[in-house]
Design a protein around this motif. Sequence first.
Motif, mmCIF file in Angstrom:
data_model
loop_
_atom_site.group_PDB
_atom_site.id
_atom_site.type_symbol
_atom_site.label_atom_id
_atom_site.label_comp_id
_atom_site.label_asym_id
_atom_site.label_seq_id
_atom_site.Cartn_x
_atom_site.Cartn_y
_atom_site.Cartn_z
ATOM 1 N N LEU A 87 24.508 78.402 41.867
ATOM 2 C CA LEU A 87 23.863 78.193 40.573
ATOM 3 C C LEU A 87 22.706 77.215 40.700
ATOM 4 O O LEU A 87 22.751 76.278 41.500
ATOM 5 C CB LEU A 87 24.867 77.636 39.563
ATOM 6 N N ARG A 88 21.679 77.448 39.904
ATOM 7 C CA ARG A 88 20.568 76.506 39.856
ATOM 8 C C ARG A 88 20.973 75.297 39.020
ATOM 9 O O ARG A 88 21.818 75.388 38.138
ATOM 10 C CB ARG A 88 19.338 77.159 39.245
ATOM 11 N N THR A 89 20.332 74.193 39.283
ATOM 12 C CA THR A 89 20.591 72.967 38.551
ATOM 13 C C THR A 89 19.778 72.968 37.266
ATOM 14 O O THR A 89 18.608 73.306 37.279
ATOM 15 C CB THR A 89 20.189 71.744 39.394
ATOM 16 N N SER A 90 20.428 72.624 36.176
ATOM 17 C CA SER A 90 19.719 72.416 34.914
ATOM 18 C C SER A 90 20.317 71.177 34.262
ATOM 19 O O SER A 90 21.458 70.797 34.551
ATOM 20 C CB SER A 90 19.859 73.629 33.989
ATOM 21 N N LEU A 91 19.547 70.576 33.396
ATOM 22 C CA LEU A 91 20.013 69.355 32.742
ATOM 23 C C LEU A 91 21.290 69.609 31.956
ATOM 24 O O LEU A 91 22.233 68.823 32.016
ATOM 25 C CB LEU A 91 18.928 68.806 31.811
ATOM 26 N N ILE A 116 26.914 66.611 41.692
ATOM 27 C CA ILE A 116 27.006 67.769 40.800
ATOM 28 C C ILE A 116 25.977 68.814 41.208
ATOM 29 O O ILE A 116 26.259 70.016 41.188
ATOM 30 C CB ILE A 116 26.837 67.352 39.325
ATOM 31 N N ARG A 117 24.802 68.369 41.620
ATOM 32 C CA ARG A 117 23.770 69.302 42.099
ATOM 33 C C ARG A 117 24.271 70.082 43.314
ATOM 34 O O ARG A 117 24.096 71.298 43.408
ATOM 35 C CB ARG A 117 22.501 68.546 42.484
ATOM 36 N N VAL A 118 24.901 69.378 44.239
ATOM 37 C CA VAL A 118 25.450 70.028 45.435
ATOM 38 C C VAL A 118 26.543 71.020 45.045
ATOM 39 O O VAL A 118 26.615 72.130 45.580
ATOM 40 C CB VAL A 118 25.972 68.969 46.436
ATOM 41 N N LEU A 119 27.382 70.633 44.095
ATOM 42 C CA LEU A 119 28.441 71.521 43.621
ATOM 43 C C LEU A 119 27.856 72.806 43.040
ATOM 44 O O LEU A 119 28.291 73.912 43.382
ATOM 45 C CB LEU A 119 29.300 70.819 42.571
ATOM 46 N N LEU A 120 26.863 72.675 42.165
ATOM 47 C CA LEU A 120 26.244 73.856 41.566
ATOM 48 C C LEU A 120 25.628 74.753 42.626
ATOM 49 O O LEU A 120 25.768 75.980 42.582
ATOM 50 C CB LEU A 120 25.186 73.441 40.540
ATOM 51 N N LYS A 121 24.968 74.142 43.590
ATOM 52 C CA LYS A 121 24.361 74.924 44.671
ATOM 53 C C LYS A 121 25.423 75.654 45.483
ATOM 54 O O LYS A 121 25.226 76.805 45.884
ATOM 55 C CB LYS A 121 23.539 73.997 45.570
ATOM 56 N N SER A 122 26.564 75.010 45.714
ATOM 57 C CA SER A 122 27.626 75.656 46.492
ATOM 58 C C SER A 122 28.209 76.868 45.765
ATOM 59 O O SER A 122 28.746 77.768 46.398
ATOM 60 C CB SER A 122 28.735 74.655 46.836
ATOM 61 N N PHE A 123 28.085 76.897 44.433
ATOM 62 C CA PHE A 123 28.536 78.046 43.654
ATOM 63 C C PHE A 123 27.401 79.033 43.392
ATOM 64 O O PHE A 123 27.572 79.995 42.647
ATOM 65 C CB PHE A 123 29.152 77.591 42.325
#
Length: 123
Positions: free
Chosen positions: A45-49, A36-43
Amino acid sequence: MYNSQLPTDGSIAPMGTSIGAGVFDQRTDRHGNERIRVLLKSFGLRTSLIRLKVIDALLSAAEQERSLGVRGVHSQLLDLDIPLSFLSVREVLKRLCSEGVINLNPDKSYSLNPQAFAALHGE
């Protein structure tokens, strides 16, 4: 001198163990959220809980062939003892939708974008 990392029952702690290992080990959860972290980065977006938990809830619903609206996502997070406000969940869903990670369906439910769903499943 007292050392808080040593057991108090007189036994010797095995080498390589640390306080918090076992059931409370966060490495397992982190590894599970890595995709999910990789997915957010690919879009972009920063990772948040809250983003991790919302996407995980939508992913679980999709795997169970269910759809969730804002209230459904919020309820699922509360059932997991994740105390997030309804407004916070709604704002995260709106942001993820505007960035293209998730889609708002005609029935007001949310689902992962097919591209995001495929990325999370390694396709």
